[in-house]
Design an enzyme around this catalytic site. Structure first.
Site, short mmCIF file in Angstrom:
data_model
loop_
_atom_site.label_atom_id
_atom_site.label_comp_id
_atom_site.label_asym_id
_atom_site.label_seq_id
_atom_site.Cartn_x
_atom_site.Cartn_y
_atom_site.Cartn_z
N THR A 17 0.78 -1.18 0.01
CA THR A 17 -0.12 0.15 -0.01
C THR A 17 0.76 1.22 0.13
OG1 THR A 17 -1.70 -1.25 1.27
CG2 THR A 17 -1.93 1.13 1.12
N LYS A 81 -17.73 3.15 5.73
CA LYS A 81 -17.49 3.28 7.08
C LYS A 81 -17.93 4.93 7.51
CE LYS A 81 -13.57 3.50 10.48
NZ LYS A 81 -12.02 3.56 10.69
N PRO A 99 -17.91 9.29 15.20
CA PRO A 99 -18.51 9.44 14.01
C PRO A 99 -17.26 10.36 13.10
CG PRO A 99 -19.46 10.98 15.39
CD PRO A 99 -18.43 10.31 16.07
#
Length: 504
Positions: A17, A81, A99
């Site tokens: 990655t 998500k 959140p």
């Protein structure tokens, strides 16, 4: 005199990655130059690649490369998500969500939580999470795109992805190769240093080739083949605050609809993640080996997995911390080579992104000098420490009394900047925000609130507002959020309509 070092070629050691994200972005950054970019990645060396959860900054990263959300989601088997649910962290049988979004909305220059606190102290306020659209959607397992022009702060939220990290690396690789990046499939057998400067001159490969460059980027994972083994860059150990030093990861069959949030469950000596993709679920147990052995840790992990396990758990050892210098001489470390913070808040890939961003920012022209190196290292250190403190906060505020591990975490002294933040909030309700912080004040508010830490006092200017009007206003906010969520499609319906995976 500050020497300038000209860059004509860049070698990225290691793919995965980190390596391929760097290659994709740097090929764009240097597209108007003659700088050559080469990635050396051996197909016989595996990558760690267990990171499946991200934060919203990743979406900005691939969008800057010309990719759109739905395309990336289809190609990486991704789900949405909206945040992270923390189960049993505050105490057993508790749950709260961090959140990607705001709580309520401020008025008259006063943050919302001061208004909420006035009602809470009078016993008239619902839980703080009732004022977050992101949390309401996450609890209901629903999703839709955010409004492009939100009519109110109540409708502001952000989102990230759960994805297959190997498929994302492949996507970055394909993109980089179309932009002129060269890939050499070989192992690095030695790193050759200049006898006078100590800079890296070249890398010797297992096919006996020498690959020279002026700038090297170390993406060789925990080994740090260039930054650590060759340049002997020290490692700063943070395990006095972050006790977890092991992890094991395993994939399982997905049971039911995928959740629109990551789930983090606290166990006796660490915590477990649950990350749903479209075709499977990722699971892992991060734990402290001083408090639990590997066999017990594996049993705990497997006991809390819903579906059929698809392979034997893979084990990792790590030490929380960072390189003393992310950029040493002509080598920059990215990803695991630069350091490691446990994946509690999904920051590993975000730190790769910000590292790449700082590399690009260091090269408005094709040269570097010690001044650029020093600045890069200074802001990198600050950024890592800010995230470190945010993660420590999750452990420090716990009120579990069921194990030695959690009692130790609650009693431990924490770094001074973190203690200053906790004190400022608990004494006066101030949400301090420092430069180079990834997590904004509402993220800190979510954690404080989740652990039941509330300020002793609220901003007294709140008292200028009529109490009945304030109560009605907050009730209207709750109602507005509940109504907004009621008619939204489920997470699965959203995926089926917009981004069903293109490969299993």
């Amino acid at each position: 005199m500050n020497s300038n070092y000209q860059v004509k070629s860049i070698v990225i050691a290691g793919g995965g990655t980190a390596g391929w994200m760097a290659a994709a972005k740097l090929s764009q950054h240097f597209s108007k130059t003659d700088i050559r970019i080469t990635v050396i990645e051996s197909s016989v060396i595996g990558t760690v690649g267990v990171g499946e959860a991200t934060i919203p900054t990743l979406r900005r990263f691939y969008q800057s490369l010309g990719m759109d959300d739905m395309e990336v989601m289809r190609k990486t088997n991704a789900t949405v998500k909206l945040g992270i649910e923390f189960k049993d962290w505050y105490k057993p049988h508790t749950s709260f969500i961090h959140p990607f979004g705001l709580f309520g909305h401020e008025a008259n220059g006063i943050r919302f939580h001061h208004y909420w606190l006035k009602l809470q102290q009078a016993g008239d306020a619902a839980e703080l999470e009732k004022y977050s659209l992101g949390i309401a959607m996450a609890r209901a397992n629903k999703f839709t795109f955010p409004a492009e022009r939100p009519s109110s702060p109540l409708s502001v939220f952000d989102w990230a992805l759960h994805f297959d990290a190997a498929l994302f690396a492949k996507l970055m690789r394909e993109h980089a190769l179309t932009k002129g990046v060269t890939h050499i499939d070989a192992k690095i057998t030695s790193v050759n240093l200049h006898p006078d400067t100590g800079f890296i001159d070249s890398l010797t490969l297992d096919d006996e080739r020498y690959i020279a460059a002026e700038l090297f980027i170390d993406c060789t994972g925990f080994n740090g083949l260039l930054i650590a083994d060759s340049l002997k860059t020290p490692y700063i150990d943070w395990s006095q605050w972050l006790l977890c030093d092991r992890a094991m990861a395993v994939q399982s069959e997905l049971v039911g609809e995928p959740a629109v949030r990551t789930v983090s469950i606290a166990h006796g000596s660490g915590w477990q993640w649950k990350i749903p993709l479209q075709h499977r679920q990722g699971n892992g147990h991060v734990y402290a080996s001083n408090f639990i052995d590997d066999e017990q840790a594996e049993a705990t992990l497997l006991q809390h997995i819903d579906g059929k396990v698809l392979h034997a758990p893979r084990k990792f050892q790590f030490t929380a911390g960072r390189r003393a210098q992310a950029w040493n001489k002509n080598c920059i470390a990215l990803g695991l080579a630069a350091g490691f913070l446990e994946p509690l808040e999904s920051t590993s890939i975000a730190l790769i992104e910000t590292g790449i961003e700082k590399i690009c920012g260091s090269f408005p022209y094709a040269f570097f000098n010690q001044e650029k190196i020093d600045h890069f290292n200074q802001v990198t250190a600050i950024e890592w420490e800010r995230i470190r403190d945010f993660i420590i906060l999750h452990y420090k505020l716990n009120q579990r009394d069921d194990s030695e591990f959690w009692r130790y975490c609650r009693a431990m002294a924490v770094p001074d900047p973190l203690q200053q933040k906790i004190t400022a909030y608990s004494e006066q309700g101030d949400l301090l925000h420092y430069p180079w912080e990834i997590f904004h004040p509402d993220s800190w508010l979510a954690i404080y609130s989740g652990f039941n830490l509330y300020p002793k006092i609220y901003n007294q200017n709140v008292d200028r507002l009529n109490a009945d009007y304030l109560k009605q206003s907050l009730a209207a906010m709750r109602s507005s959020i509940a109504n907004a969520v009621a008619d939204l499609p489920s997470h699965q319906e959203f995926i089926d309509q917009h981004c069903k995976m293109s490969m299993a």
